[in-house]
Design an enzyme around this catalytic site. Structure first.
Site, mmCIF file in Angstrom:
data_model
loop_
_atom_site.group_PDB
_atom_site.id
_atom_site.type_symbol
_atom_site.label_atom_id
_atom_site.label_comp_id
_atom_site.label_asym_id
_atom_site.label_seq_id
_atom_site.Cartn_x
_atom_site.Cartn_y
_atom_site.Cartn_z
ATOM 1 N N THR A 285 0.833 -1.204 0.000
ATOM 2 C CA THR A 285 0.000 0.000 0.000
ATOM 3 C C THR A 285 0.866 1.253 0.000
ATOM 4 O OG1 THR A 285 -1.880 -1.071 1.084
ATOM 5 C CG2 THR A 285 -1.692 1.318 1.334
ATOM 6 N N GLN B 252 -0.872 -8.878 -7.392
ATOM 7 C CA GLN B 252 -1.440 -10.215 -7.575
ATOM 8 C C GLN B 252 -0.715 -11.038 -8.633
ATOM 9 O OE1 GLN B 252 -3.666 -11.656 -5.702
ATOM 10 N NE2 GLN B 252 -4.117 -9.856 -4.465
ATOM 11 N N CYS C 117 -20.824 -6.824 1.353
ATOM 12 C CA CYS C 117 -22.221 -6.846 1.786
ATOM 13 C C CYS C 117 -22.349 -7.789 2.973
ATOM 14 C CB CYS C 117 -23.110 -7.309 0.637
ATOM 15 S SG CYS C 117 -24.858 -7.241 1.007
#
Length: 487
Positions: A70, A177, A322
């Site tokens: 990051t 990735q 969610c």
């Protein structure tokens, strides 16, 4: 217990463990010092840098180590934008970038810059033509991941890099990735990666800035890491990270293992829709990482599904946010326009046994079925709830509602309103699936919902069940989503 979440963090590679322990004894000193212990530490740091540069495909003096992937992204974005301030302050990035890029973009916008988000198709892939159309004289930087962290879709980095070179705009590639599987192709200008994605220890990031790329590090600087990453280097972790990356690339190991894991992922992609009703496999079927597959299950709460799989002995992740803690679906799934309900991401680490994948496929159907039953989805097969479509036996009562001698139905189909306010996904979709059977073909169901995920999942449900999504309109609370029955 099978660990299927390498996309979050890969298990520590055995070589990394050995190198970490050894460098704790040999690499504890300050590599900037000239005495014997410092020189020994410096040799280890230089060797690690050379190893990382070879894996990335650049020069050793173009590589710096950071405290995280990051931080590498943030430093790369801010440094590239600051260096090109006179050219312009416009940042281009795809809609499916890692949150580190999105956060850097927010800071850039807050400081007076501008950002343009590039749309993706339903597989999560950017069109190179869209990048070409978006490039302008005031574009300062383009950010594009090499492969998506949630669905595994690979981006056309080589094509985009050629377009950026022609326009004279630097390209920053987030290779977190894909780097474990090989160098990123194309003439990128900056590249960021993270060691814990390839089996190195956490707390090590990598930032490569090619020679000739204008770069102005932001924030306080010191003499370490070319002034691009201040602070004392975590040398043991850096050495372990480089050693594990070299071990993965030794000989044909990476190519052989990638091919083996791709076959296992192909098995999951094929078998899950056969074993579990109402499943959507997302991501590009061809241009994708070899070890990652994501699928979403209708009528399933993602958090409950992950908990049940954990109880069954499988560590998997989800690309959807969610859950009980938030009503906002993943920005990646939202950009793709795919289902976010019951989202499962399987990312296989190096060495995954095929028998573990087979057992996962054996366990999954019963786990999904149990979660659906707890949510009130009729047990008769999701054939009933999912029958929305078939015009099967469940549709008969609506069609036969008229008694002999009664006037014919009006030309305007009947409508039904379902109040799902205050209910979280997937309940609004489950209630829609039940209600659609109560209206005739051509009739509408309007779902009132204040769950942000409904904006994504109701249209996705319509696409899967071959019903017509007629759009949404504002409501006193939330929104009203209108669905017209087509079958």
């Amino acid at each position: 217990m099978p660990y299927f979440d390498a996309a979050s963090a890969a298990p520590l590679h055995p070589v990394a463990r050995e190198a970490l322990l050894a460098s704790l004894d040999e690499g504890w000193a300050d590599p900037a010092r000239l005495y014997r212990e410092g020189r020994r530490a410096r040799l280890l740091l230089d060797a690690a840098r050379e190893t990382a540069a070879e894996a990335v495909g650049c020069r050793p003096d173009e590589v710096v180590f950071t405290p995280s992937g990051t931080q590498a992204v943030h430093s790369g974005v801010s440094g590239a934008l600051a260096a090109r301030r006179r050219v312009g302050r416009r940042l281009l990035h795809s809609a499916v970038e890692h949150s580190s890029v999105l956060h850097a973009a927010e800071v850039h916008t807050a400081s007076g810059g501008s950002c343009t988000e590039l749309a993706v198709d339903r597989t999560g892939r950017v069109a190179a033509g869209d990048v070409a159309a978006a490039l302008s004289p005031d574009t300062a930087l383009v950010c594009l991941q090499s492969a998506n962290h949630e669905v595994g879709t690979e981006q056309p980095v080589e094509e985009v890099a050629a377009l950026c070179q022609e326009a004279g705009v630097p390209l920053l590639v987030d290779a977190a990735q894909s780097l474990p599987w090989g160098p990123v192709p194309g003439g990128w200008s900056l590249l960021a990666a993270s060691a814990h994605k390839w089996g190195g220890p956490p707390g090590v990031g990598l930032l490569a800035v090619r020679k000739g790329t204008r770069f102005a590090p932001q924030g306080p600087r010191d003499e370490r890491e070319a002034g691009r990453s201040p602070g004392f280097e975590n040398l043991p972790a850096i050495v372990a990270a480089a050693a594990s990356l070299r071990a993965l690339r030794a000989g044909q190991e990476a190519a052989t293992e990638a091919a083996r894991l791709r076959k296992l992922v192909d098995r999951i992609r094929t078998r899950v829709p056969e074993l579990v009703p109402d499943v959507e496999v997302v991501g590009h079927p061809v241009h994708r990482l070899p070890h990652l597959v994501t699928f979403s299950c209708l009528y399933v709460d993602g958090e409950a599904l992950l908990h049940e799989l954990d109880r069954a002995g499988f560590s998997v992740s989800s690309g959807s946010s969610c859950t009980s803690s938030t009503l906002t679906p993943s920005h990646v799934l939202r950009a793709m326009g795919v289902l976010s309900e019951g989202n499962v991401r399987v990312s296989l680490p190096y060495g995954t046994d095929g028998a573990e994948v087979d057992r996962f496929l054996e366990v999954l159907p019963a786990v999904v079925r149990s979660v659906r039953e707890r949510l009130g989805v009729p047990a008769a097969g999701r054939e009933t709830v999912a029958a929305t479509a078939g015009g099967g036996p469940e549709a008969a009562p609506a069609a036969a509602a008229e008694e002999p001698g009664e006037p014919a139905a009006s030309a305007e189909p009947a409508g039904l309103v379902v109040d799902s306010l205050g209910k979280r996904c997937p309940l609004p979709v489950i209630e829609l699936a039940k209600a659609i059977l109560e209206v005739p073909v051509g009739g509408t169901v309007t779902v009132l919902a204040d769950d942000e995920a409904a904006r994504l999942d109701i249209p996705a449900w319509c696409a899967m069940r071959e019903q017509e999504y007629a759009g949404e309109r504002p409501a006193e609370r939330g929104a009203a989503y209108v669905v017209r029955r087509r079958a």
